[in-house]
Write a protein that holds these residues in place. Structure first.
Motif, short mmCIF file in Angstrom:
data_model
loop_
_atom_site.label_atom_id
_atom_site.label_comp_id
_atom_site.label_asym_id
_atom_site.label_seq_id
_atom_site.Cartn_x
_atom_site.Cartn_y
_atom_site.Cartn_z
N GLU A 471 0.70 -1.24 -0.08
CA GLU A 471 0.05 -0.17 -0.13
C GLU A 471 0.80 1.13 0.02
OE1 GLU A 471 -2.76 2.85 0.01
OE2 GLU A 471 -2.90 0.95 -0.53
N LYS A 472 1.94 1.10 0.62
CA LYS A 472 2.97 2.30 0.72
C LYS A 472 3.54 2.69 -0.82
CE LYS A 472 7.16 3.91 3.06
NZ LYS A 472 8.34 3.48 3.97
N ALA A 473 3.91 1.53 -1.14
CA ALA A 473 4.24 1.49 -2.73
C ALA A 473 3.36 2.10 -3.50
CB ALA A 473 4.96 0.16 -3.15
N ARG A 474 2.29 1.81 -3.50
CA ARG A 474 1.08 2.15 -4.35
C ARG A 474 0.95 3.64 -4.11
NH1 ARG A 474 -3.61 4.22 -4.46
NH2 ARG A 474 -3.68 4.24 -2.30
N ALA A 475 0.79 4.06 -2.91
CA ALA A 475 0.61 5.37 -2.79
C ALA A 475 1.78 6.49 -3.36
CB ALA A 475 0.38 5.81 -1.21
N GLY A 476 3.10 6.00 -3.08
CA GLY A 476 4.21 6.63 -3.36
C GLY A 476 4.18 6.37 -4.86
N ALA A 477 3.54 5.67 -5.66
CA ALA A 477 3.97 5.66 -7.29
C ALA A 477 2.52 6.38 -7.81
CB ALA A 477 3.86 4.11 -7.79
N GLY A 478 1.52 6.70 -7.06
CA GLY A 478 0.23 7.23 -7.37
C GLY A 478 -0.40 6.19 -8.32
N ALA A 479 -0.25 4.97 -8.15
CA ALA A 479 -0.80 4.06 -9.03
C ALA A 479 -2.51 3.53 -8.38
CB ALA A 479 -0.12 2.51 -9.11
N ALA A 480 -3.37 3.46 -9.16
CA ALA A 480 -4.48 2.89 -8.88
C ALA A 480 -4.60 1.85 -8.09
CB ALA A 480 -5.39 2.85 -10.10
N ILE A 481 -4.01 0.82 -8.34
CA ILE A 481 -3.85 -0.68 -7.58
C ILE A 481 -2.27 -1.03 -7.85
CG2 ILE A 481 -6.12 -1.23 -7.65
CD1 ILE A 481 -5.75 -3.13 -10.29
N SER A 482 -1.79 -1.84 -6.72
CA SER A 482 -0.68 -2.39 -6.97
C SER A 482 -0.63 -4.05 -6.56
CB SER A 482 0.17 -1.62 -5.91
OG SER A 482 0.46 -0.44 -6.25
N PHE A 483 0.26 -4.66 -7.21
CA PHE A 483 0.13 -5.85 -7.05
C PHE A 483 1.79 -6.35 -6.65
CE2 PHE A 483 -3.59 -5.60 -9.68
CZ PHE A 483 -4.58 -6.23 -8.76
N ALA A 484 1.78 -7.60 -5.89
CA ALA A 484 3.36 -8.30 -5.94
C ALA A 484 3.10 -9.72 -6.00
CB ALA A 484 3.67 -7.94 -4.42
N LEU A 485 3.90 -10.27 -6.92
CA LEU A 485 3.79 -11.64 -7.01
C LEU A 485 5.20 -12.16 -6.25
CD1 LEU A 485 3.44 -11.78 -11.09
CD2 LEU A 485 1.85 -12.55 -9.32
#
Length: 541
Positions: A471-485
């Motif tokens: 969630e921290k990475a998503r907010a920092g990148a300004g992405a709508a959603i973030s996933f991690a595999l």
């Protein structure tokens, strides 16, 4: 020769690093030294293992390709030392047809500038005749400036005020000291009186003669005598121009480091009274003069993009660069170029496979070091040829490169995997950032990270921490959603974590994340198309 920088994506993996090294080597076979392997991000532990194993230098770190003042080709710099007489500055300006001359100190660093305004001020000061003076100046230099003949040389260096003997003689004599200089005309009694007073020098103007009595008295009293055809006003004007450049120069000249961006330089130059600025090297020495005319040139760094073709993954400043070529094996993304370029995209398992194919097609043999680096790139991106993205070209390239590098691909693949999965003591934020890419899917910004793990127990014991870090990475990148595999090679599967809009995530997946995805090993081939279809369906609901 303009250099061309070869870049992988912003969070370079082993294939990205290896391909820029290999392609630069390939291109430099025909254009030695022109292609430079570069990176804009930190390398991971697997890539460092690769470079150390083959003794290959790390690609140069270039944080942005936004053009800087170092990218400008400057015209010859007209600069003079701060000790030279101002008349020499004026002569240089007249000869070269320039408006400004940079004045440098003993170390070659810009100290100021003399332009037309400064020269005009020096000439205007001639009107204040009583204020004339010379700073220490060799008598030979003064003679050259005045176009004068030295009749008596009593002092090698002159320094003091200069008086035009137009007042009553006794008034002039009362003002003068042994350091001062007098300017007189055809008046032998005045000449003798001034010499007898023991002044430093006598300048006889208008080509007037100096009689034997004056010459003899000057030698007796140690007074230098110069004779010039200039009139008194001309002598006064030239005297002011005998001042060293440091006395006349203006010091409010902007100085910019060669690392400054051109955008900032435009602001500085437009706000300068000189409409110019000095550009200095990292050591502070003068490198060039920046003018409004110079800034009209369209300066762009030339770059080759490898292992990606999307602006969001490219080196910062790519919109101000000149992309000359793209080599990739991913899906087509949104990137525009200034002109038609070479674009090679082949859905093989690794960009390094494409580079190896170029060597083979050209009949060139890479060195053991370059072959080893390219081999590592392929084995890394295909997980030792186990990924679903693996093609027969990848297998052919691995066999050829392994023979040149003297490697067993199976053993090397295991060593790479072990190096890449050294997760001990590494913060989750760092792990997620190592291999992260941003894509635009169904008009949404989607961030996807991939981490290789030795066992799923590693990530499942950190579910909550991973969710928070994502969630921290998503907010920092300004992405709508973030996933991690979190991918496990031995089990041929990945665990999927997500962060972002809860309603969107619920619409995409029937189960709560994290979720096990059997057979999903490749972000590019297995996960991205699958996710793209889900986003399309969610958008139609």
């Amino acid at each position: 020769m303009n250099q061309i920088y070869c870049f992988g994506h912003r969070q370079p993996d082993t294939d990205s690093i290896a391909s820029v090294i290999g392609y630069a080597d390939f291109k430099n076979r025909s254009e030695p030294g022109r292609y430079v392997p570069a990176r804009c991000g930190e390398i991971n532990s697997e890539s460092r293992f690769m470079l150390d194993r083959y003794g290959v230098a790390l690609p140069v770190f270039v944080p942005t390709v936004e053009p800087t003042l170092a990218d400008i080709t400057y015209k010859p710099v007209f600069a003079l030392s701060e000790d030279v007489p101002t008349v020499d500055v004026a002569a240089l300006m007249a000869k070269e047809g320039i408006r400004n001359v940079v004045i440098t100190d003993a170390g070659g660093k810009p100290a100021g500038m003399i332009g037309e305004h400064a020269l005009a001020s020096a000439c205007i000061d001639t009107l204040h005749l009583a204020a004339l003076a010379v700073t220490p100046v060799p008598i030979a230099t003064l003679a050259r400036i005045l176009s004068a003949e030295i009749l008596v040389s009593a002092h090698p260096v002159l320094e003091g005020r200069v008086y035009i003997a137009i007042d009553a003689l006794h008034v002039t004599l009362a003002k003068m000291t042994e350091k001062d200089i007098a300017v007189v005309g055809d008046n032998e009694p005045a000449q003798l009186a001034l010499v007898s007073a023991g002044i430093a020098a006598l300048i006889i103007a208008e080509g007037a003669p100096a009689g034997n009595r004056v010459i003899a008295a000057a030698g007796q009293h140690r007074v230098s005598v110069l004779s010039t055809k200039l009139d008194a006003f001309g002598v006064g004007k030239r005297i002011n121009l005998s001042l060293p450049a440091r006395e006349v120069m203006e010091t409010n000249v902007p100085v910019l480091a060669c690392t400054e961006t051109i955008a900032r330089a435009r602001q500085v130059v437009s706000g300068s009274a000189f409409r110019a600025a000095c550009v200095v090297s990292t050591g502070g020495k003068l490198q060039g003069i920046l003018t409004r005319t110079t800034l009209l040139d369209d300066v762009r760094r030339q770059v080759v993009l490898l292992d990606h073709n999307e602006a969001s993954q490219a080196v910062p400043g790519i919109e101000d660069a000149d992309v000359v070529e793209i080599i990739d094996h991913h899906r087509l993304g949104a990137i525009t170029t200034l002109r038609p370029i070479r674009f090679f995209n082949d859905p093989v398992g690794a960009t390094c496979t494409i580079i190896a194919m170029k060597f083979m097609e050209a009949g060139l043999t890479p060195s053991r070091e370059i072959a080893g680096v390219l081999l590592c790139g392929i084995l890394s991106d295909t997980l030792s040829l186990r990924m679903s993205t693996t093609t027969h070209q990848d297998k052919k390239a691995v066999k050829w490169l392994a023979s040149l590098a003297g490697e067993d691909p199976e053993k090397l693949g295991v060593a790479l995997l072990e190096a890449g999965m050294d997760l001990s003591g590494v913060p989750l934020d760092t792990l997620l950032a190592r291999d992260t890419k941003i894509f635009t899917l169904s008009e949404k910004s989607v961030q996807i990270a991939q981490v290789m793990v030795p066992a799923f127990a590693w990530n499942r014991s950190r579910d909550e921490a991973i969710a928070a870090a994502l969630e921290k990475a998503r907010a920092g990148a300004g992405a709508a959603i973030s996933f991690a595999l979190f991918t496990n090679v031995l089990e041929n599967a990945s665990d999927l974590y997500g962060a972002g809009d809860a309603a969107l995530l619920s619409a995409l997946f029937d189960e709560t994340l994290p979720a096990r995805l059997p057979g999903v090993m490749s972000r590019k081939k297995d996960f991205l198309p699958w996710l793209g279809e889900k986003l399309k369906r969610a958008g139609r609901v």
